[in-house]
Design an enzyme around this catalytic site. Structure first.
Site, mmCIF file in Angstrom:
data_model
loop_
_atom_site.group_PDB
_atom_site.id
_atom_site.type_symbol
_atom_site.label_atom_id
_atom_site.label_comp_id
_atom_site.label_asym_id
_atom_site.label_seq_id
_atom_site.Cartn_x
_atom_site.Cartn_y
_atom_site.Cartn_z
ATOM 1 N N HIS A 155 0.754 -1.120 -0.069
ATOM 2 C CA HIS A 155 0.045 0.078 0.010
ATOM 3 C C HIS A 155 0.987 1.208 -0.003
ATOM 4 O O HIS A 155 0.740 2.068 0.932
ATOM 5 C CB HIS A 155 -0.669 0.027 1.304
ATOM 6 C CG HIS A 155 -1.955 0.935 1.334
ATOM 7 N ND1 HIS A 155 -1.721 2.160 1.157
ATOM 8 C CD2 HIS A 155 -3.400 0.424 1.538
ATOM 9 C CE1 HIS A 155 -2.968 2.613 1.260
ATOM 10 N NE2 HIS A 155 -4.009 1.773 1.545
ATOM 11 N N GLU A 259 -0.862 1.687 -5.322
ATOM 12 C CA GLU A 259 -0.518 0.153 -4.692
ATOM 13 C C GLU A 259 -0.593 -0.948 -5.556
ATOM 14 O O GLU A 259 -1.468 -1.269 -6.359
ATOM 15 C CB GLU A 259 -1.763 -0.001 -3.577
ATOM 16 C CG GLU A 259 -1.880 1.259 -2.854
ATOM 17 C CD GLU A 259 -3.195 1.242 -1.961
ATOM 18 O OE1 GLU A 259 -3.729 0.063 -1.619
ATOM 19 O OE2 GLU A 259 -3.850 2.250 -1.677
HETATM 20 O O1 TA6 Z 1 -6.211 1.474 -0.642
HETATM 21 C C1 TA6 Z 1 -7.238 2.289 -0.362
HETATM 22 C C2 TA6 Z 1 -7.788 2.345 0.952
HETATM 23 O O2 TA6 Z 1 -8.373 1.112 0.864
HETATM 24 C C3 TA6 Z 1 -8.822 3.457 1.044
HETATM 25 O O3 TA6 Z 1 -10.179 2.903 1.129
HETATM 26 C C4 TA6 Z 1 -8.630 3.865 2.383
HETATM 27 O O4 TA6 Z 1 -9.390 3.550 3.601
HETATM 28 C C5 TA6 Z 1 -7.227 3.665 2.529
HETATM 29 O O5 TA6 Z 1 -6.897 2.479 1.816
HETATM 30 C C6 TA6 Z 1 -6.363 3.675 3.947
HETATM 31 O O6 TA6 Z 1 -7.045 2.771 4.827
HETATM 32 P P1 TA6 Z 1 -6.540 2.731 6.358
HETATM 33 O O7 TA6 Z 1 -7.324 1.724 6.882
HETATM 34 O O8 TA6 Z 1 -4.998 2.894 6.305
HETATM 35 O O9 TA6 Z 1 -7.287 4.244 6.764
#
Ligand code: TA6
Length: 285
Positions: A155, A259
């Site tokens: 991520h 990602e």
């Molecule tokens: O990858 C994108 C995502 O899934 C978004 O929906 C957003 O929630 C982000 O990741 C971050 O997630 P987190 O749980 O770290 O706040």
């Protein structure tokens, strides 16, 4: 941990917040990695600006997710959907990984291999190499006697000068799930991805290299991947970022997540004994 140190190139240290991190310092780059989550929080090639975004308000505490760097997402992406309770994006990012080996390669790269203990899901192994490129390899082997289905992502939060002037190429003509629009499936036409509002999209069936174009800092961040059929692009924009306790004021303008992963339709199913490796190689041009 000292048995894994490599002179001044790699040293492990405890932080005041109760975590252990690896600090990397070589002729090619500076880096930092926390054993909780096997989380890379810094990679700065010599002479460059930091490539990874880190929120100035990120928590660094046992059991808490870090905001920025490269969280390792496994064994589910987003909300857990198997009927059981569990934090968003799986357990890997807040679990303590074990160092298996460290090494200085012939070209002077610092390599760290870590394992995630098996719990509800099979364990995983992450190999990270810090040099003029940053390379991550996430391997999962199904040691169960039944098929195992999972999602995963590296991520990556990238640092950009201004999200309004940032674009991402490599995703043209792909279908994506728009998580800001009721999971509607849309086609990314011929143009690059640009963010002009909250952007949260899972591009499916794409193996292409993506490039983050930052005209202000006059650089491109190139993300080459393998074993990955999904690319996720995310920026929370002002309102959502304003509600995040661990995001510094206005800092959403200085980040974009691109990602490499396998999510939604691209979830992986491994038969017993099988393994899968997801890699991402990041460089600055
Ligand atoms: O990858 C994108 C995502 O899934 C978004 O929906 C957003 O929630 C982000 O990741 C971050 O997630 P987190 O749980 O770290 O706040």
């Amino acid at each position: 941990m000292q048995q894994f140190d490599i002179g001044s190139a790699l040293r492990f240290e405890s932080t005041p917040g109760g975590l252990v991190r690896a600090v990397i310092h070589t002729a090619a780059a500076e880096g930092e990695l926390y054993l909780q989550g096997a989380h890379v929080t810094q990679w700065t090639p010599r002479g460059a600006k930091p490539v990874l975004f880190m929120s100035s308000k990120s928590l660094f505490a046992p059991g808490k997710a870090v905001r920025g760097g490269i969280p390792v997402i496994y064994p589910w992406f987003g909300a857990r959907e198997d009927g059981k309770t569990g934090q968003a994006h799986g357990v890997a990012r807040t679990t303590l990984w074990t160092v298996e080996a460290t090494r200085l390669s012939e070209s002077g790269d610092v390599e760290i291999t870590m394992t995630l203990p098996a719990a509800e899901a099979p364990g995983a192994r992450l190999h990270v190499s810090f040099g003029t490129t940053l390379k991550l390899e996430l391997e999962v082997r199904n040691e169960l006697s039944t098929p195992f289905r999972y999602e995963e992502a590296l991520h990556s939060y990238f640092a950009v000068a201004d999200i309004h002037q940032t674009s991402v190429t490599g995703l043209e003509q792909t279908t994506y799930i728009d998580k800001t629009d009721g999971l509607a499936r849309k086609l990314q036409h011929e143009e690059p991805v640009r963010c002009a509002k909250e952007t949260d999209q899972v591009h499916l069936n794409t193996a292409a290299t993506c490039v983050v174009h930052d005209p202000v800092w006059q650089r491109m961040i190139v993300v080459e991947k393998s074993g990955s059929a999904s690319t996720i692009v995310w920026n929370p924009w002002s309102e959502k970022a304003g509600g995040m306790a661990d995001m510094g004021a206005g800092e959403w303008q200085n980040m974009i997540c691109v990602e490499s992963g396998n999510a939604a339709d691209n979830a992986i199913t491994l038969v017993p004994g099988a393994s899968h490796c997801l890699t991402a190689t990041i460089r600055v041009a």
